[in-house]
Write a protein that holds these residues in place. Structure first.
Motif, PDB file in Angstrom:
ATOM      1  N   ILE A   1      28.945  44.186  34.247  1.00 39.98           N
ATOM      2  CA  ILE A   1      30.151  44.257  35.071  1.00 39.98           C
ATOM      3  C   ILE A   1      29.781  43.728  36.456  1.00 39.98           C
ATOM      4  CG2 ILE A   1      31.856  45.783  36.136  1.00 39.98           C
ATOM      5  CD1 ILE A   1      32.110  45.441  33.030  1.00 39.98           C
TER       6      ILE A   1
ATOM      7  N   CYS B   1      30.954  46.080  26.879  1.00 40.27           N
ATOM      8  CA  CYS B   1      29.664  45.464  27.222  1.00 40.27           C
ATOM      9  C   CYS B   1      28.799  46.494  27.950  1.00 40.27           C
ATOM     10  CB  CYS B   1      29.873  44.225  28.103  1.00 40.27           C
ATOM     11  SG  CYS B   1      30.377  44.600  29.800  1.00 40.27           S
ATOM     12  N   GLU B   2      27.556  46.113  28.201  1.00 41.35           N
ATOM     13  CA  GLU B   2      26.664  46.978  28.958  1.00 41.35           C
ATOM     14  C   GLU B   2      27.160  47.062  30.405  1.00 41.35           C
ATOM     15  OE1 GLU B   2      22.224  46.333  27.756  1.00 41.35           O
ATOM     16  OE2 GLU B   2      23.243  44.380  27.774  1.00 41.35           O
ATOM     17  N   PRO B   3      27.033  48.234  31.036  1.00 46.01           N
ATOM     18  CA  PRO B   3      27.491  48.379  32.423  1.00 46.01           C
ATOM     19  C   PRO B   3      26.900  47.339  33.380  1.00 46.01           C
ATOM     20  CG  PRO B   3      27.023  50.533  31.502  1.00 46.01           C
ATOM     21  CD  PRO B   3      26.571  49.510  30.486  1.00 46.01           C
TER      22      PRO B   3
ATOM     23  N   SER C   1      32.953  48.840  31.677  1.00 46.55           N
ATOM     24  CA  SER C   1      32.078  48.479  30.552  1.00 46.55           C
ATOM     25  C   SER C   1      32.635  49.023  29.235  1.00 46.55           C
ATOM     26  CB  SER C   1      30.644  48.955  30.784  1.00 46.55           C
ATOM     27  OG  SER C   1      30.538  50.356  30.673  1.00 46.55           O
TER      28      SER C   1
END
Length: 157
Positions: free
Chosen positions: A43, A38-40, A33
């Motif tokens: 993923i 990006c936000e975890p 991430s």
């Protein structure tokens, strides 16, 4: 190298240039991430299990965890993850880069419904420093998935 297998796999659709390679590790959800930005939860982590003596892959959201009861109800077996050596031997990708692309034809792929809440997700591409951004429709198409499943917990918002 597994990333070359994945690059070759995506080349049949002219998509190999969409693979992102990082100067840093993306081997865990947190690291991926950060590398992607990006936000975890976006993923798409690929988990590997043994069912009836055969390897399967389940692609799940970064914030999801396997729910043993749901898993057993779906696959009629206890959730037994492959060892790192088994993953490399049976799937062809090392832990940290496992993905549903460029894998043997006999490895079944399932997508967990925890992914359906996103427009795009970032699965790995065969190495511990790679990813590709795919829409859910693209993930369905390129993963050659068998079915959507509901085997996770902890992600419901």
């Amino acid at each position: 190298m597994a990333i070359e297998k994945v690059r070759e796999y995506f080349s049949q659709w002219g998509m190999e240039d969409r693979i992102l390679e990082f100067d840093v590790s993306s081997a865990t959800v947190e690291l991926a991430s950060q590398a992607v930005g990006c936000e975890p939860k976006r993923i798409a982590k690929t988990l590997s299990f043994m069912v009836d003596g055969k390897p399967i892959l389940i692609v799940v959201a970064g914030d999801a965890r396997i729910d043993n009861a749901k898993y057993k109800a779906q696959f009629s077996a206890k959730a037994k993850m492959l060892t790192p050596d088994q993953v490399l031997e049976l799937v062809g990708h090392a832990v940290g880069g496992v993905c549903p692309f460029g894998i043997p034809d006999d490895v079944m792929v399932y997508l967990d419904k925890s992914l359906k809440r996103f427009e795009t997700v970032f699965p790995a591409c065969g190495s511990s420093n790679s990813a590709i951004e795919l829409s859910i429709e693209e993930l369905e198409k390129y993963s050659n998935y068998s079915a959507w499943v509901d085997v996770c917990r902890g992600w419901e918002e």
